[in-house]
Scaffold this motif. Structure first.
Motif: not given
Length: 277
Positions: A190-199
């Protein structure tokens, strides 16, 4: 003009009473003081009525306008700094309901646009899976279903592109075995996935990095106006600009040691795979 130091008690109400007393002893009206400080009369009234806690800058302007002697000004400035600090102990939070704390945090999130999180030992609720959120409250007796639901609901703020987030996690915060290994792997994913959000900027400080400073606490900075610092028994909330600036400087130092972007995701993938194996 004199004022006994022992009368300068450490509370917001006493700060308001002190400033009101100093103004009256100086023999000027709220309107005249407001003009000297380039403030509105309403603001002066709210400060003296303890409806508004003045910043240290506000207090310094008022003291200069009142021509307070330097020793007294230092005492009142110290009182102002204390008035801009709040202590929230965990026992009071539990008595009033954990969902109340979640609502307070949601208020900070609504009123702020830039967030900085330094996570020393655990993942914050904004980044947590439902299993992790439940586990974080499992040691507290009682029904926490409302607090859990509110924690998960707050995560929607991450998708508001008008807001910017920087999260820095130590390797300990990412990998502490708070859950069984398969669930920890999902949390790290989940941390890796969230790190892809643009903001969102999400960084990790691995154990093999050289970090010549020693963090003591998890802390969060909202814009450049509020810093919250967590301890085992509660949280300190700082609003004084000098305190907030100190945490901004500390955060900037940790940014220099963290891995971001693909390097961060590579480490997260490695740690998640180790959980799965």
């Amino acid at each position: 003009m004199t004022f006994e130091p022992e009368e300068l008690r450490q509370s917001r109400t006493d700060l308001a009473d002190t400033l009101k007393t100093l103004r009256k002893r100086a023999g000027i009206t709220q309107t005249r003081l407001a003009q000297r400080c380039n403030m509105s009369q309403t603001k002066i009234s709210n400060i003296e009525g303890a409806k508004l806690t003045p910043s240290l800058v506000d207090v310094e302007l008022i003291l200069r306008a009142l021509k307070a002697p330097s020793d007294l000004a230092s005492q009142v400035a110290a009182l102002a700094r204390t008035a801009n600090t709040e202590w929230q102990d965990v026992w009071s939070q539990r008595r009033t309901g954990l969902e109340k704390k979640q609502n307070e945090l949601a208020g900070f999130e609504r009123s702020s646009t830039e967030f900085r999180y330094f996570l020393l030992s655990m993942v914050t609720g904004l980044l947590a899976t439902p299993d992790y959120v439940r586990a974080s409250l499992a040691h507290i007796s009682g029904d926490h279903s409302k607090a859990i639901a509110r924690k998960l609901e707050r995560q929607s703020v991450l998708y508001d592109t008008s807001k910017r987030f920087t999260f820095i996690l130590t390797e300990q915060a990412v990998r502490w075995p708070f859950l069984p290994a398969p669930a920890m792997a999902m949390q790290i994913d989940r941390l890796a996935s969230i790190s892809l959000l643009p903001n969102i900027r999400l960084g990790v400080i691995p154990f093999d990095a050289h970090v010549p400073v020693g963090p003591l606490n998890t802390f969060t900075i909202y814009d450049a106006r509020i810093a919250t610092v967590e301890t085992q028994t509660g949280a300190m909330i700082f609003r004084d600009r000098r305190d907030v600036s100190a945490y901004l400087d500390e955060f900037a130092a940790y940014e220099g040691f963290a891995l971001f972007g693909e390097k961060c995701r590579e480490r997260l993938s490695e740690w998640a795979n180790q959980c799965r194996s």
